[in-house]
Design a protein around this motif. Structure first.
Motif, PDB file in Angstrom:
ATOM      1  N   ASN A 265      58.858   2.931 100.718  1.00 24.06           N
ATOM      2  CA  ASN A 265      59.639   4.172 100.721  1.00 24.06           C
ATOM      3  C   ASN A 265      60.895   4.061  99.860  1.00 24.06           C
ATOM      4  N   LYS A 266      60.992   2.969  99.091  1.00 22.30           N
ATOM      5  CA  LYS A 266      62.060   2.708  98.106  1.00 22.30           C
ATOM      6  C   LYS A 266      63.339   2.213  98.744  1.00 22.30           C
ATOM      7  N   LEU A 277      69.298   7.530 104.470  1.00 26.73           N
ATOM      8  CA  LEU A 277      68.831   6.814 103.284  1.00 26.73           C
ATOM      9  C   LEU A 277      69.900   5.928 102.658  1.00 26.73           C
ATOM     10  N   TYR A 311      64.819   4.110  93.853  1.00 25.30           N
ATOM     11  CA  TYR A 311      65.710   4.418  94.971  1.00 25.30           C
ATOM     12  C   TYR A 311      66.651   5.569  94.614  1.00 25.30           C
ATOM     13  N   GLU A 314      65.263   8.954  95.245  1.00 20.09           N
ATOM     14  CA  GLU A 314      65.289   9.295  96.667  1.00 20.09           C
ATOM     15  C   GLU A 314      66.693   9.719  97.104  1.00 20.09           C
ATOM     16  N   LYS A 317      67.363  13.345  96.097  1.00 21.12           N
ATOM     17  CA  LYS A 317      66.708  14.268  97.040  1.00 21.12           C
ATOM     18  C   LYS A 317      67.444  14.291  98.378  1.00 21.12           C
ATOM     19  N   TYR A 318      67.868  13.126  98.822  1.00 21.54           N
ATOM     20  CA  TYR A 318      68.579  13.031 100.095  1.00 21.54           C
ATOM     21  C   TYR A 318      69.898  13.807 100.044  1.00 21.54           C
TER      22      TYR A 318
END
Length: 376
Positions: A265-266, A277, A311, A314, A317-318
């Motif tokens: 999931n990076k 995250l 990462y 992600e 997006k987070y």
């Protein structure tokens, strides 16, 4: 005497740390494979900055920050925000008046444990007295303040004879939390005016002897309780090598270990049901890769870039989807996120860009100026 670095051609880290100043930084955005996936960090600091203004205690002294909206102030919130604002490039000596900085430092010192007279602070968010020591040093250093009392917490390890026993008795199997004692204790004392070269040599000799040459982790011969312990622990120990300009023996092995730990999931933190995250373990991984890459800049360079890029996507997006949840966390959790943004800017400046340079909580020596804040 200080050891000579076997990678003499790499001097960036040492000079940046010793000079107490930030390196020049170019914010020019260039064409790259990442150009369609980027984040303007100016918008990030403006958004977080507005939130910090909302949690500033308007009825208290300047620098009294609350845990969250309509919640009480605490020590760590005030320390966290001083570091957050410094990480994203704000010079508090320029942006604040002397009165504001004095109020802020005095507010931090209002949490001194007067009945113990050992220089420790209370209301530490569940952390140890030595972790609290590190937090106050970091905040007071950038504010131009001093600790309320001389710190006697160092007495358990402030001689070459005592420090070996102290190091031997750290819980190395659970070193992620145990290393907080090293960070706020051994590291902070190493930056004190009281520290001697003999003491430093004793510490580094012990660390070098107990470093696993196969993984780059501490402590050789001791199994870790879970997969997070080595990385979470090492991130609190590595900065002493960086700030004291000592040779770290196995940078290639640390890079190998950090890259191998990255999950599908990076992320690096493997916890079920934890949607956050931008946890401290992610910060630890990005810092370890940064520092080790400064020592061996061409070792697995493309692998590091690819790892951080995955990462970073992600994180973008987070930030876009979970911004409200992030801002609702304690400022100590915002501190990890802001430092992560700083490290992402270092690794991928065209992807995470700003017109100012960000730093992080481990690389930035301004958070470790014990010599400037200690009461002698």
């Amino acid at each position: 005497m200080t050891k000579v670095n076997r990678r003499k051609f790499i001097k960036t880290t040492a000079s940046a740390s010793a000079a107490f100043t930030l390196l020049p930084y170019s914010c020019k955005i260039i064409e790259s494979p990442f150009s369609n996936k980027n984040l303007n960090l100016k918008e990030v600091r403006n958004t977080i900055g507005r939130h910090l203004n909302h949690i500033l205690d308007k009825d208290g002294p300047y620098g009294s920050y609350r845990i969250g909206l309509k919640q009480r102030p605490d020590l760590y919130s005030s320390c966290d925000v001083a570091q957050i604002r410094t990480i994203w490039g704000e010079d508090l000596h320029q942006s604040l008046s002397e009165k504001q900085r004095t109020e802020w430092a005095d507010h931090i010192n209002s949490y001194i444990q007067k009945h113990q007279w050992d220089g420790s602070y209370f209301d530490r968010l569940g952390h140890s007295p030595l972790h609290g020591n590190g937090m106050t040093i970091g905040a007071l250093g950038v504010l131009g303040g001093k600790q309320a009392l001389p710190v006697k917490l160092y007495d358990k390890f402030n001689s070459p004879e005592k420090v070996i026993s102290w190091l031997e008795n750290i819980n190395w199997a659970r070193q992620w939390s145990a290393s907080h004692l090293f960070w706020g204790g051994i590291h902070c004392y190493s930056m004190s005016k009281h520290c001697t070269e003999d003491w430093l040599n004793t510490v580094f000799d012990w660390l070098d002897r107990n470093l696993d040459e196969k993984t780059g982790w501490w402590r050789k011969g001791i199994a870790h309780d879970d997969i997070h312990q080595a990385l979470g622990g090492s991130a609190h120990i590595l900065p002493i090598y960086q700030h004291k300009n000592r040779e770290f023996p196995f940078p290639e092995r640390v890079i190998d270990s950090v890259l191998a730990m990255q999950l599908p999931n990076k992320r690096w933190l493997q916890r079920e049901g934890n949607p956050d995250l931008m946890h401290y373990l992610e910060l630890d991984a990005l810092y370890a890769l940064k520092y080790m890459q400064e020592l061996v800049p061409y070792y697995r360079k493309s692998d590091i870039e690819h790892s951080v890029y995955k990462y970073g996507l992600e994180v973008i997006k987070y930030w876009k989807n979970e911004q409200e949840a992030l801002l609702a966390m304690h400022p100590h959790r915002l501190l990890s996120a802001v430092a992560i943004f700083g490290l992402l800017q270092y690794h991928l400046p065209e992807m995470f860009y700003d017109d100012r340079q960000w730093t992080d909580i481990f690389s930035d020596i301004r958070f470790y100026r014990t010599d400037l804040v200690e009461r002698l």
